[in-house]
Design a protein around this motif. Structure first.
Motif, PDB file in Angstrom:
ATOM      1  N   HIS A 168      23.594  -4.160 144.469  1.00 53.08           N
ATOM      2  CA  HIS A 168      22.600  -4.821 143.095  1.00 53.08           C
ATOM      3  C   HIS A 168      22.223  -6.164 143.658  1.00 53.08           C
ATOM      4  O   HIS A 168      20.982  -6.583 143.879  1.00 53.08           O
ATOM      5  CB  HIS A 168      23.443  -4.914 142.075  1.00 53.08           C
ATOM      6  CG  HIS A 168      23.870  -3.653 141.198  1.00 53.08           C
ATOM      7  ND1 HIS A 168      22.880  -2.744 141.032  1.00 53.08           N
ATOM      8  CD2 HIS A 168      25.015  -3.331 140.924  1.00 53.08           C
ATOM      9  CE1 HIS A 168      23.574  -1.725 140.407  1.00 53.08           C
ATOM     10  NE2 HIS A 168      24.790  -1.888 140.262  1.00 53.08           N
TER      11      HIS A 168
ATOM     12  N   ASP B 181      24.840   1.671 135.113  1.00 55.12           N
ATOM     13  CA  ASP B 181      23.788   1.670 135.626  1.00 55.12           C
ATOM     14  C   ASP B 181      22.749   2.698 135.254  1.00 55.12           C
ATOM     15  O   ASP B 181      21.482   2.567 134.815  1.00 55.12           O
ATOM     16  CB  ASP B 181      23.867   1.861 137.143  1.00 55.12           C
ATOM     17  CG  ASP B 181      24.671   0.661 137.885  1.00 55.12           C
ATOM     18  OD1 ASP B 181      24.507  -0.420 137.169  1.00 55.12           O
ATOM     19  OD2 ASP B 181      25.164   0.876 138.983  1.00 55.12           O
TER      20      ASP B 181
ATOM     21  N   ASN C 124      28.427   6.128 137.596  1.00 55.24           N
ATOM     22  CA  ASN C 124      27.509   5.262 137.233  1.00 55.24           C
ATOM     23  C   ASN C 124      26.015   5.503 136.879  1.00 55.24           C
ATOM     24  O   ASN C 124      25.234   4.844 136.335  1.00 55.24           O
ATOM     25  CB  ASN C 124      27.401   3.971 138.308  1.00 55.24           C
ATOM     26  CG  ASN C 124      28.248   2.794 137.943  1.00 55.24           C
ATOM     27  OD1 ASN C 124      28.034   1.997 136.870  1.00 55.24           O
ATOM     28  ND2 ASN C 124      29.277   2.561 138.327  1.00 55.24           N
TER      29      ASN C 124
ATOM     30  N   HIS D  62      29.250  -2.024 146.023  1.00 56.24           N
ATOM     31  CA  HIS D  62      28.545  -1.502 144.662  1.00 56.24           C
ATOM     32  C   HIS D  62      27.628  -2.682 144.312  1.00 56.24           C
ATOM     33  O   HIS D  62      26.455  -2.694 144.261  1.00 56.24           O
ATOM     34  CB  HIS D  62      29.132  -0.809 143.695  1.00 56.24           C
ATOM     35  CG  HIS D  62      28.584  -0.484 142.538  1.00 56.24           C
ATOM     36  ND1 HIS D  62      28.248   0.716 142.177  1.00 56.24           N
ATOM     37  CD2 HIS D  62      28.042  -1.093 141.710  1.00 56.24           C
ATOM     38  CE1 HIS D  62      27.500   0.868 141.268  1.00 56.24           C
ATOM     39  NE2 HIS D  62      27.172  -0.250 140.794  1.00 56.24           N
ATOM     40  N   GLU D  63      28.301  -3.980 143.921  1.00 59.20           N
ATOM     41  CA  GLU D  63      27.827  -5.032 143.465  1.00 59.20           C
ATOM     42  C   GLU D  63      26.900  -5.723 144.781  1.00 59.20           C
ATOM     43  O   GLU D  63      25.911  -6.416 144.159  1.00 59.20           O
ATOM     44  CB  GLU D  63      28.727  -5.853 143.027  1.00 59.20           C
ATOM     45  CG  GLU D  63      29.715  -5.540 141.896  1.00 59.20           C
ATOM     46  CD  GLU D  63      28.989  -4.734 140.611  1.00 59.20           C
ATOM     47  OE1 GLU D  63      27.789  -5.395 140.326  1.00 59.20           O
ATOM     48  OE2 GLU D  63      29.337  -3.770 140.024  1.00 59.20           O
TER      49      GLU D  63
ATOM     50  N   MET E  19      28.540  -3.022 136.215  1.00 60.55           N
ATOM     51  CA  MET E  19      28.642  -1.991 135.278  1.00 60.55           C
ATOM     52  C   MET E  19      28.762  -2.628 133.757  1.00 60.55           C
ATOM     53  O   MET E  19      27.865  -2.743 133.002  1.00 60.55           O
ATOM     54  CB  MET E  19      29.744  -1.161 135.511  1.00 60.55           C
ATOM     55  CG  MET E  19      29.894  -0.342 134.234  1.00 60.55           C
ATOM     56  SD  MET E  19      31.799   0.163 134.464  1.00 60.55           S
ATOM     57  CE  MET E  19      32.084   0.713 132.974  1.00 60.55           C
TER      58      MET E  19
HETATM   59 ZN   LIG Z   1      26.064  -1.020 139.266  1.00 58.17          ZN
END
Ligand SMILES: [Zn+2]
Length: 262
Positions: free
Chosen positions: A66, A194, A186, A62-63, A1
């Motif tokens: 990505h 994001d 997000n 979450h990371e 983020m």
């Molecule tokens: Zn993110």
């Protein structure tokens, strides 16, 4: 983020996960702890511990969402957890709009998938789980963060048939709450979330210079609306402060950009 990487500290935690180097900045634990304790009243240490553990796993997932897509597009990313969020960064990542948008979407999607996997596991364990009217949801009301926050936004909340272990019930409640809510927040078109980066990619497809201005204007407007809603309707100083801060950041970026191109 968040976009900037914090400088290294003595208290950083380092490890590797699925081949990705991961660094956890001490502020990550501090913010998670404060959010776990928040809400007033004496905090139950077991609850706070479960909360921090679930926040850690959820933000990491979450990371990872990505990072896996960054690797898919040929990059060698690393993950940093910092504040109430994290970063998946790389120097050699594919920066084309299409792959960047897919990489950005993968973070919230990873959280939604985790929530979905959790729901499937609860079902497989023979417990019912589903959506109930959010106004009837009483879960988490003692835990600091609460579905009360989302009630005005969503009509339904996830609820499930409790297990015998209260620690497990709490972990499930927190995990569903964080992975769904964190993903939704997000996706708001607010920079540097994001969703704000996705909206910038979309706006700049046609006209890059005009697109940046439009996406930052949208970011300021959306952040001001959420901050006002948080302060006035939810009477929540944290939401007001956080989105007020994001609105100010976007406004500053907009001013700097317009001055630069004048
Ligand atoms: Zn993110």
């Amino acid at each position: 983020m968040l976009l900037g990487e914090p400088p290294p500290t003595q208290a950083d935690l380092h490890f590797r996960l699925f081949g990705f180097p991961v660094r956890v900045h001490p502020f990550f634990w501090v913010v998670a702890l404060l959010l776990g304790i928040g809400g007033g009243g004496p905090a139950d240490p077991v609850k706070v511990l479960i909360w921090v553990a679930v926040v850690f796993v959820s933000i990491l997932v979450h990371e990872l969402g990505h990072a896996f897509l960054q690797r898919y597009y040929g990059g060698r990313p690393w993950i940093t957890l910092y504040g109430f969020g994290g970063l998946a960064s790389c120097n050699d990542c594919d920066r084309s709009p299409r792959s960047h948008i897919i990489i950005l979407l993968a973070g919230p999607m990873a959280g939604f998938l985790l929530a979905l996997a959790l729901v499937a596991t609860i079902r497989l364990a023979g417990h019912s789980v589903g959506l109930i009217l959010a106004s009837n949801a009483v879960i988490l009301d003692e835990g600091g963060l609460s579905w009360r926050w989302v009630r005005p936004f969503v009509l339904f909340a996830a609820d499930f048939d409790n297990f015998s272990s209260s620690a497990l019930n709490l972990a499930i409640e927190y995990a569903l709450f964080i992975n769904i809510l964190w993903g939704l927040i997000n996706l708001l078109p607010i920079y540097p979330l994001d969703g704000g980066q996705i909206s910038r990619e979309l706006f700049t497809l046609g006209n890059p210079r005009r697109g940046i201005v439009l996406s930052l204007q949208l970011s300021v407007g959306a952040a001001v609306l959420v901050a006002a809603y948080g302060l006035l309707a939810l009477k929540d100083i944290y939401i007001g402060l956080m989105f007020g801060f994001l609105a100010y950041g976007s406004y500053q970026a907009l001013r700097a950009y317009q001055n630069h191109w004048r």
